[in-house]
Design an enzyme around this catalytic site. Structure first.
Site, mmCIF file in Angstrom:
data_model
loop_
_atom_site.group_PDB
_atom_site.id
_atom_site.type_symbol
_atom_site.label_atom_id
_atom_site.label_comp_id
_atom_site.label_asym_id
_atom_site.label_seq_id
_atom_site.Cartn_x
_atom_site.Cartn_y
_atom_site.Cartn_z
ATOM 1 N N ILE A 245 0.896 -1.154 0.000
ATOM 2 C CA ILE A 245 0.000 0.000 0.000
ATOM 3 C C ILE A 245 0.939 1.210 0.000
ATOM 4 O O ILE A 245 1.552 1.525 1.015
ATOM 5 C CB ILE A 245 -0.924 0.015 1.217
ATOM 6 C CG1 ILE A 245 -1.837 -1.216 1.215
ATOM 7 C CG2 ILE A 245 -1.759 1.276 1.242
ATOM 8 C CD1 ILE A 245 -2.783 -1.310 2.383
ATOM 9 N N PRO A 246 1.093 1.871 -1.147
ATOM 10 C CA PRO A 246 2.215 2.807 -1.334
ATOM 11 C C PRO A 246 2.011 4.182 -0.712
ATOM 12 O O PRO A 246 1.912 5.199 -1.397
ATOM 13 C CB PRO A 246 2.318 2.894 -2.863
ATOM 14 C CG PRO A 246 0.909 2.697 -3.334
ATOM 15 C CD PRO A 246 0.315 1.683 -2.383
ATOM 16 N N CYS A 247 1.990 4.226 0.619
ATOM 17 C CA CYS A 247 1.865 5.516 1.296
ATOM 18 C C CYS A 247 3.102 6.378 1.056
ATOM 19 O O CYS A 247 3.054 7.600 1.243
ATOM 20 C CB CYS A 247 1.613 5.323 2.789
ATOM 21 S SG CYS A 247 2.821 4.310 3.648
ATOM 22 N N HIS A 248 4.205 5.755 0.602
ATOM 23 C CA HIS A 248 5.417 6.522 0.290
ATOM 24 C C HIS A 248 5.228 7.414 -0.935
ATOM 25 O O HIS A 248 6.030 8.313 -1.183
ATOM 26 C CB HIS A 248 6.593 5.571 0.058
ATOM 27 C CG HIS A 248 6.364 4.556 -1.023
ATOM 28 N ND1 HIS A 248 5.758 3.344 -0.778
ATOM 29 C CD2 HIS A 248 6.622 4.580 -2.350
ATOM 30 C CE1 HIS A 248 5.670 2.657 -1.906
ATOM 31 N NE2 HIS A 248 6.182 3.392 -2.876
#
Length: 280
Positions: A245-248
């Site tokens: 889950i690419p919160c970056h």
């Protein structure tokens, strides 16, 4: 091999921290290599093997101008299909679908009572990870070098679950994302404990493609709650599954990198690495 990979990432992490602090001065190869106590030749080779591009090119990827440029052109980088994110390796793009299933209110409220959770430790290009899964999918994926601390953090999230140190197919599928040949990937299944709002925010993150960036305000608009940017930021900060889950890929509206649960340097490393992978 695994230990050497970890050592190499620590060197690259240190180099990226130096680049972040000095990118406005466009440091030379010699200057960056000296900062990590390597010869320019060795550092150039190690960095290029890790990122797929030269240190000079990488500086461009993590600069504020790169971030702001992506934001200006974000309409062309978003995918319309829910849960889809583009992955590019040595070949062309492959599609990866990540399916989220929220835990039941009982599982969420009772701290995982009745859940059997398998977990394993693994190396990634960005350091050691712990990956955990239930019978329905991956429920936890954190960067953490200290295995004992990683397990403590997992048990805090599900204090009443039963734990087994076993590597299963859900974990393997999740870790394949770091491999060069993504044709091996099956659909990745996630089983997450979160409020409906949190799950909705996490689902929206999956629409940001590899190499793309959004702001907190963009995410708020995408879930049709344009005034909820602060709540969106809190939900993103509660993301239980690193990288998948690419919160970056969410940064501040100013173009600054912003915070990250697993450190700003690691966030910069991932953003730069993904941008490099996209251009290969």
């Amino acid at each position: 091999m695994i230990d050497q990979q970890h050592i190499n990432y620590q060197r690259i992490e240190k180099a990226i921290a130096y680049i972040k602090d000095n990118f406005k001065d466009q440091p030379s190869l010699d200057e960056i290599a000296a900062a990590v106590h390597l010869s320019p030749f060795h550092f150039q080779r190690l960095f290029t093997e890790w990122a797929g591009v030269s240190p000079k090119k990488f500086i461009q990827y993590i600069s504020l101008e790169y971030a702001k440029g992506l934001l200006k052109n974000r309409g062309s980088t978003l995918l319309d299909t829910a849960y889809e994110t583009g992955l590019s390796g040595t070949s062309r793009l492959h599609d990866l679908f990540v399916n989220i299933e929220g835990m039941t209110p009982g599982e969420f409220k009772n701290g995982g009572e009745g859940l059997v959770i398998n977990y394993c430790f693994a190396e990634s290009p960005f350091g050691k990870m712990i990956v955990a899964s239930t019978s329905k999918g991956v429920c936890h994926m954190f960067f953490e070098d200290d295995e004992a601390q990683a397990l403590v953090d997992l048990e805090k999230r599900f204090p009443n679950a039963c734990y087994h140190q076993i590597t299963d197919r859900f974990q393997q599928d999740a870790l394949f994302i770091f491999q060069n040949d993504w044709k091996q990937l099956n659909q990745i299944k996630l089983h997450l404990a979160g409020t409906p709002f949190q799950v909705k925010v996490w689902e929206s993150l999956l629409k940001i493609p590899l190499g793309g960036l959004n702001t907190y305000g963009d995410i708020a608009k995408s879930i049709e709650q344009p005034k909820a940017a602060r709540a969106v930021g809190t939900a993103i900060g509660s993301n239980p599954v690193a990288f998948l889950i690419p919160c970056h890929r969410v940064i501040q509206g100013s173009g600054n990198i912003g915070g990250y649960m697993w450190g700003k340097t690691r966030k910069s490393a991932i953003i730069g690495w993904e941008a490099a992978q996209r251009e290969q």
